[in-house]
Motif scaffolding. Sequence first.
Motif, PDB file in Angstrom:
ATOM      1  N   ASP A  51       0.824  -1.215   0.000  1.00  0.00           N
ATOM      2  CA  ASP A  51       0.000   0.000   0.000  1.00  0.00           C
ATOM      3  C   ASP A  51       0.857   1.265   0.000  1.00  0.00           C
ATOM      4  N   ALA A  76       3.549   1.662  -1.632  1.00  0.00           N
ATOM      5  CA  ALA A  76       3.920   1.911  -3.032  1.00  0.00           C
ATOM      6  C   ALA A  76       2.840   2.728  -3.722  1.00  0.00           C
ATOM      7  N   GLN A  77       1.592   2.385  -3.468  1.00  0.00           N
ATOM      8  CA  GLN A  77       0.493   3.115  -4.100  1.00  0.00           C
ATOM      9  C   GLN A  77       0.405   4.548  -3.582  1.00  0.00           C
ATOM     10  N   GLU A  78       0.701   4.741  -2.309  1.00  0.00           N
ATOM     11  CA  GLU A  78       0.707   6.092  -1.753  1.00  0.00           C
ATOM     12  C   GLU A  78       1.762   6.945  -2.451  1.00  0.00           C
ATOM     13  N   ARG A  86       3.060   6.341  -5.435  1.00  0.00           N
ATOM     14  CA  ARG A  86       2.696   6.448  -6.853  1.00  0.00           C
ATOM     15  C   ARG A  86       1.713   7.588  -7.098  1.00  0.00           C
ATOM     16  N   PHE A  87       0.758   7.746  -6.224  1.00  0.00           N
ATOM     17  CA  PHE A  87      -0.279   8.749  -6.429  1.00  0.00           C
ATOM     18  C   PHE A  87      -0.048  10.031  -5.642  1.00  0.00           C
ATOM     19  N   TRP A  98       9.299   7.550  -8.174  1.00  0.00           N
ATOM     20  CA  TRP A  98       8.459   6.558  -8.847  1.00  0.00           C
ATOM     21  C   TRP A  98       8.957   6.264 -10.261  1.00  0.00           C
ATOM     22  N   LYS A 108       9.994   2.611 -11.297  1.00  0.00           N
ATOM     23  CA  LYS A 108       9.348   1.964 -12.439  1.00  0.00           C
ATOM     24  C   LYS A 108      10.402   1.459 -13.432  1.00  0.00           C
TER      25      LYS A 108
END
Length: 101
Positions: free
Chosen positions: A69, A71-73, A75-76, A86, A90
Motif C-alpha cells: 500500500d 507503493a500506491q501512496e 505512486r499517487f 516513482w 518503475k
Amino acid sequence: MKKPALAAALAVLVLPSLAAAGGPIERACLRSDRQAANASTCNCIQQVADMTLRSGDQRRAAKFFANPDEAQEVRFSGRSSDSAFWRRYKSFGEAAQAYCG
C-alpha cells in the motif's frame, strides 16, 4: 609482490561475506511471502537494483515488499520528489522483469 597477494587473500575472505549479506531489496525479497521469492531470483533483482537505484531508493523500495500500500501512496502522491522516485522505481521494475523475469 606481497601487496597483490595480500589483496587477493583479503578479497577471498571479504567478498563472500559481502555477497552473503545481500542488499536491502534482496533481503526484503527473501522475507516476502511471494511464491517466486527464492535466493536466485532475489539476488538477481538486487543486482538490477544495484545498477539502477541509489542506496536510499533501494531502502525505500524494499519497504514495498512488506507494505504494498505504501507503493500506491508514493505512486499517487502529488510531491515532485515522490514522482521522481516513482520514475526511477518503475525503470528498475522494468529492468528487473527483463533481466530476471
